[in-house]
Design a protein around this motif. Sequence first.
Motif, PDB file in Angstrom:
ATOM      1  N   ARG A 142      30.682  39.317  31.134  1.00  0.00           N
ATOM      2  CA  ARG A 142      32.007  39.416  30.524  1.00  0.00           C
ATOM      3  C   ARG A 142      33.059  39.017  31.558  1.00  0.00           C
ATOM      4  O   ARG A 142      32.783  38.928  32.741  1.00  0.00           O
ATOM      5  N   SER A 143      34.250  38.802  31.068  1.00  0.00           N
ATOM      6  CA  SER A 143      35.364  38.532  31.977  1.00  0.00           C
ATOM      7  C   SER A 143      35.821  39.836  32.602  1.00  0.00           C
ATOM      8  O   SER A 143      35.635  40.905  32.027  1.00  0.00           O
ATOM      9  N   SER A 144      36.419  39.741  33.766  1.00  0.00           N
ATOM     10  CA  SER A 144      36.969  40.941  34.389  1.00  0.00           C
ATOM     11  C   SER A 144      38.150  40.556  35.262  1.00  0.00           C
ATOM     12  O   SER A 144      38.330  39.404  35.634  1.00  0.00           O
ATOM     13  N   LEU A 145      38.928  41.561  35.571  1.00  0.00           N
ATOM     14  CA  LEU A 145      40.065  41.420  36.460  1.00  0.00           C
ATOM     15  C   LEU A 145      39.828  42.344  37.639  1.00  0.00           C
ATOM     16  O   LEU A 145      39.582  43.538  37.456  1.00  0.00           O
ATOM     17  N   VAL A 146      39.873  41.787  38.823  1.00  0.00           N
ATOM     18  CA  VAL A 146      39.701  42.578  40.030  1.00  0.00           C
ATOM     19  C   VAL A 146      40.971  42.421  40.850  1.00  0.00           C
ATOM     20  O   VAL A 146      41.411  41.299  41.120  1.00  0.00           O
ATOM     21  N   ILE A 147      41.561  43.538  41.221  1.00  0.00           N
ATOM     22  CA  ILE A 147      42.756  43.518  42.046  1.00  0.00           C
ATOM     23  C   ILE A 147      42.372  44.012  43.439  1.00  0.00           C
ATOM     24  O   ILE A 147      41.788  45.078  43.585  1.00  0.00           O
ATOM     25  N   ILE A 148      42.688  43.198  44.418  1.00  0.00           N
ATOM     26  CA  ILE A 148      42.400  43.553  45.802  1.00  0.00           C
ATOM     27  C   ILE A 148      43.746  43.793  46.485  1.00  0.00           C
ATOM     28  O   ILE A 148      44.608  42.923  46.478  1.00  0.00           O
ATOM     29  N   GLU A 181      32.545  45.764  49.836  1.00  0.00           N
ATOM     30  CA  GLU A 181      33.481  45.002  49.023  1.00  0.00           C
ATOM     31  C   GLU A 181      32.805  43.778  48.419  1.00  0.00           C
ATOM     32  O   GLU A 181      32.990  43.465  47.240  1.00  0.00           O
ATOM     33  N   LEU A 182      32.012  43.076  49.221  1.00  0.00           N
ATOM     34  CA  LEU A 182      31.298  41.903  48.711  1.00  0.00           C
ATOM     35  C   LEU A 182      30.306  42.291  47.630  1.00  0.00           C
ATOM     36  O   LEU A 182      30.174  41.597  46.612  1.00  0.00           O
ATOM     37  N   LYS A 183      29.611  43.410  47.816  1.00  0.00           N
ATOM     38  CA  LYS A 183      28.656  43.888  46.813  1.00  0.00           C
ATOM     39  C   LYS A 183      29.384  44.151  45.488  1.00  0.00           C
ATOM     40  O   LYS A 183      28.898  43.773  44.424  1.00  0.00           O
ATOM     41  N   TYR A 184      30.540  44.784  45.565  1.00  0.00           N
ATOM     42  CA  TYR A 184      31.320  45.068  44.355  1.00  0.00           C
ATOM     43  C   TYR A 184      31.756  43.774  43.670  1.00  0.00           C
ATOM     44  O   TYR A 184      31.626  43.637  42.452  1.00  0.00           O
ATOM     45  N   LEU A 185      32.264  42.812  44.449  1.00  0.00           N
ATOM     46  CA  LEU A 185      32.700  41.545  43.865  1.00  0.00           C
ATOM     47  C   LEU A 185      31.535  40.812  43.206  1.00  0.00           C
ATOM     48  O   LEU A 185      31.672  40.260  42.106  1.00  0.00           O
ATOM     49  N   HIS A 186      30.377  40.809  43.846  1.00  0.00           N
ATOM     50  CA  HIS A 186      29.206  40.157  43.257  1.00  0.00           C
ATOM     51  C   HIS A 186      28.761  40.869  41.979  1.00  0.00           C
ATOM     52  O   HIS A 186      28.369  40.214  41.006  1.00  0.00           O
TER      53      HIS A 186
END
Length: 113
Positions: A23-29, A11-16
């Motif tokens: 670019r901007s992004s939206l991540v939903i956890i 999960e941390l690897k994905y967030l990094h």
Amino acid sequence: MGQKFVNREDELKYLHKEYDQKRSSLVIIYGRRRIGKTTLIKHFIKGKKALYFIATEESERENKKSLQHALADFTGNGLLKKDVALEWGEIFSIFTHYNPADRKILVIDEFQY
């Protein structure tokens, strides 16, 4: 005693990876309650320019006002604490345009509220 942080390397690897994009992004956890989503988020944003906001079961108006005040603290713009209720789009626009060259993170925890 502080909470342990274990087994969240993927999960941390994905967030990094998302954070390092140009670019901007939206991540939903999302996930079941009490599995460490908030701990993951707080661990990830350590040392980064981030505004962490936790929504409450109060009214939408109160949540907007609370986020607006948190944004005032984040940006150092005391005018945002005046008794003028901004719309969601205005709040997000202020966040986006604050130091636009800086990489920054906006976290809205308990978004369902």
